[in-house]
Design an enzyme around this catalytic site. Structure first.
Site, short mmCIF file in Angstrom:
data_model
loop_
_atom_site.label_atom_id
_atom_site.label_comp_id
_atom_site.label_asym_id
_atom_site.label_seq_id
_atom_site.Cartn_x
_atom_site.Cartn_y
_atom_site.Cartn_z
N ARG A 243 -2.28 -3.31 4.64
CA ARG A 243 -1.25 -3.86 3.62
C ARG A 243 -0.20 -2.70 3.11
O ARG A 243 -0.68 -2.04 2.17
CB ARG A 243 -1.81 -4.59 2.62
N HIS A 247 0.35 -6.65 -3.16
CA HIS A 247 -0.11 -8.06 -2.86
C HIS A 247 0.89 -9.08 -3.01
O HIS A 247 1.18 -10.00 -2.08
CB HIS A 247 -1.18 -8.36 -3.55
N TYR A 256 -4.93 0.94 -8.15
CA TYR A 256 -6.20 0.77 -7.40
C TYR A 256 -6.08 1.63 -6.26
O TYR A 256 -7.27 1.52 -5.80
CB TYR A 256 -6.57 -0.53 -7.57
#
Length: 347
Positions: A243, A247, A256
């Site tokens: 990714r 998100h 993170y």
């Protein structure tokens, strides 16, 4: 070579992919890329709701959809909210849904496309049940369910996969493993070596492909669909990518993860890699690629204007489909709302 590292620029066209289809795969990927880029800007202007970014997922979504027959069904999650474009749906229609307008909610039977599923994995049992129902009625329909790696940690995924395996349903479970379920890495979700290994537990074939290679995805889905039509049951396909973006727009991945792998993923993104293949084969030129991009930028500008010009629906729509028949309480509530609005309109 591990999926995700292979370079499709040196691949040959697989069986069943002629030059016209090879170029159409690219054209549709560009369309989805442009839509995603413009929708994100549109969201930042506050003109649509939260946008689930699918930049870098185009090879999976286009490769899978074009491998299906027109009569087959797809069941999308929220990151596949553009799938209808591949089947000819107007981009204004999709944008209307992002704006919360009722005209944006398509008729699933018209497009052979289920409604967007927001709760993770909740649509997997829908797809499994639909596939089984089609087989019971003697049709050769294949159902394909899109979901992410995080969905394989949900109960609905296991229930749907198990039912499909037991009933030998003509179902394709297509997992986009982008290695992050929001902020949870895939190694914190499972001890399985690969997500495709999970297929063995349901008695189905598991396949792992490079999700950046549209030809590999197309071939895997084509083969899975052929097996399903031949009565050989469901297939689990894991499409491995990384990714590259957040998100969704409110997400901050720097909180993170280290962005090194994301930077590498952006350099290896699927649209550019596939363009290199087509250019090496003499099927695509810089001029044609630029023309496609200009075509879809103009189409998106028109779609945004069209979506924003839709009339605001009346409040009675919120009452019309809550129940098969309006209850007395709903009738009273609607009458009261209309009375209040009429009073406000006279001021």
């Amino acid at each position: 070579m591990k999926p995700g590292n292979a370079d499709p620029a040196d691949a040959s066209l697989p069986e069943g992919v002629d030059e016209a289809l090879a170029l159409e795969l690219y054209r549709q990927m560009v369309f989805l890329r442009i839509f995603d880029e413009r929708a994100l800007v549109y969201h930042r202007h506050g003109r649509i709701g939260t946008w689930a970014i699918s930049w870098g997922h185009e090879a999976i979504q286009v490769g899978a959809m074009l491998a299906l027959k027109a009569s087959d069904w797809a069941f999308p999650s929220y990151r596949e909210n553009k799938l209808g474009l591949v089947r000819g749906m107007s981009p204004a229609h999709v944008l209307a849904g992002c704006r919360g307008h009722p005209q944006g909610w398509w008729d699933p039977h018209q497009w052979r496309l289920g409604a967007i599923s927001i709760p993770v994995a909740s649509h997997v049992p829908h797809a499994a049940g639909f596939a089984w129902g089609e087989r019971l009625q003697g049709r050769d329909t294949v159902a394909l369910s899109f979901f992410g790696d995080g969905a394989t940690s949900q109960g609905e995924f296991h229930e749907g996969a198990n039912m499909a395996g037991v009933m030998n349903a003509p179902l394709i479970l297509l997992c986009t493993n982008n290695q992050w379920a929001i902020s949870t890495p895939v190694h914190r979700q499972t001890r399985a070596r690969t997500l495709a290994d999970k297929a063995a537990g349901y008695g189905m074939l598991g396949v792992r492909v490079d999700g950046n290679d549209v030809l590999a995805v197309y071939q895997a889905v084509s083969q899975a669909a052929a097996r399903a039509r031949a009565g050989e049951g469901p297939t689990f396909i894991e499409c491995l990518i990384y990714r590259a973006q957040a998100h969704a727009f409110p997400d901050d991945p720097s909180a993170y993860r280290d962005d090194t792998e994301a930077e590498q993923a952006r350099r290896e993104e699927c649209v550019g890699r596939y363009a290199n293949l087509l250019m090496r084969r003499g099927l695509l030129t810089e001029e044609l690629a630029a023309r496609y991009r200009e075509e879809f930028l103009a189409k998106m500008a028109d779609a945004i204007a069209e979506a924003e010009a839709l009339p605001i629906p009346g409040p009675e729509l919120a009452f019309a489909h809550a129940y098969e028949r309006k209850t007395p309480a709903l009738e009273r509530d609607l009458s009261e709302l209309q009375r209040i609005q009429a009073k406000q309109g006279t001021r």
